[in-house]
Write a protein that holds these residues in place. Structure first.
Motif, PDB file in Angstrom:
ATOM      1  N   ALA A  28       0.793  -1.236   0.007  1.00  0.00           N
ATOM      2  CA  ALA A  28       0.110   0.096  -0.053  1.00  0.00           C
ATOM      3  C   ALA A  28       0.835   1.317   0.108  1.00  0.00           C
ATOM      4  O   ALA A  28       0.346   2.630  -0.156  1.00  0.00           O
TER       5      ALA A  28
ATOM      6  N   GLU B 156      -6.423   9.315   3.245  1.00  0.00           N
ATOM      7  CA  GLU B 156      -5.753   8.541   1.792  1.00  0.00           C
ATOM      8  C   GLU B 156      -4.956   7.547   2.254  1.00  0.00           C
ATOM      9  O   GLU B 156      -5.031   6.459   1.421  1.00  0.00           O
TER      10      GLU B 156
ATOM     11  N   ARG C 201      -5.518   3.510   0.641  1.00  0.00           N
ATOM     12  CA  ARG C 201      -4.623   2.876  -0.030  1.00  0.00           C
ATOM     13  C   ARG C 201      -4.501   1.632   0.613  1.00  0.00           C
ATOM     14  O   ARG C 201      -4.391   0.455  -0.163  1.00  0.00           O
TER      15      ARG C 201
END
Length: 265
Positions: A31, A51, A55
């Protein structure tokens, strides 16, 4: 409400990772986040931005519909948590706030990559570093309280960097070896050649679960928001995991002391 959503989200991501058979480290690498971030998200804690959560969701083999649902949950939870919250919430530059937080803590964890941590400085080192009233010997007095525990991680670079002429370093290194013998003090070092799992841009000190002290060039900033404490606590644990202690710590310090004779006459 936001906390409940984050807990549910974290549980679902943990289950998905375990079903896949991946470790937290593998998922973090895939990730593009740190392993402490994976741990915090799976435990229902906030991280620096939504964010990072997105991910993690994208890096797991989830059905598109569920991935979309979890992404919406994350965005909603982070939006709710941010409502009415000032950007400087939990941040203080009030004079003496750092000292009070440090003195009140029963467990102190500190990291430095460029200097010796203030509580571990000899009087000569502190003077050479131009220490003010918030550092040096005043902080070191806290180490005498046997009811408190102190854990420090430094990089080898911090041991090989000195203020002024460096005349204070032989005594400073010996001082570290003496402090390492105390039952309530843990000193560890990350040797040269060992990669850092996280890259803090500055030194920091975690005081219990109450707050974090961050030293700037002009002041010591106090962070008391739970998200700050969790982030720095996880960073410390990751750094401590790659540091050496005991005989290995002593060997590194003694090697540095031997090398200093080439530079300091």
């Amino acid at each position: 409400m936001a906390d409940q959503v984050l807990m549910e989200l974290g549980d679902r991501l943990r289950v998905a990772r375990k079903v896949e058979g991946s470790s937290g480290a593998v998922l973090a690498s895939r990730a593009g986040v740190t392993q402490p971030t994976v741990s915090r998200v799976e435990n229902g804690q906030r991280v620096s931005s939504v964010e990072a959560v997105e991910r993690l969701i994208a890096a797991l083999p989830l059905p598109p519909e569920e991935a979309e649902r979890l992404t919406s949950m994350a965005r909603e939870a982070y939006a709710l948590a941010s409502e009415g919250k000032r950007v400087d919430s939990g941040v203080s530059l009030v004079p003496d706030a750092a000292r009070k937080l440090f003195t009140a803590a029963s467990r102190v964890r500190g990291f430095q990559s460029a200097t010796i941590p203030a509580p571990l400085r000899s009087s000569e080192y502190a003077a050479a570093a131009g220490a003010d009233s918030d550092s040096g010997a005043d902080w070191a007095k806290n180490l005498d309280d046997a009811g408190k525990s102190f854990e420090f991680v430094v990089t080898e670079s911090a041991l090989r960097t000195w203020p002024g002429s460096g005349e204070s370093m032989p005594a400073q290194l010996e001082h570290l070896l003496t402090l390492a013998q105390r039952p309530n003090v843990s000193l560890t070092v990350i040797p040269w050649g060992v990669g850092l799992p996280v890259m803090p841009p500055h030194g920091f000190t975690v005081c219990d679960e109450s707050g974090v002290l961050v030293e700037t060039f002009t002041a010591t900033m106090t962070l008391t928001g739970s998200e700050h404490v969790a982030a720095y606590r996880d960073a410390f644990e990751a750094l401590a995991a790659v540091a050496v202690t005991g005989d290995e710590f002593r060997r590194v310090v003694e090697d540095v002391a031997a090398d200093l004779t080439r530079f300091i006459q």
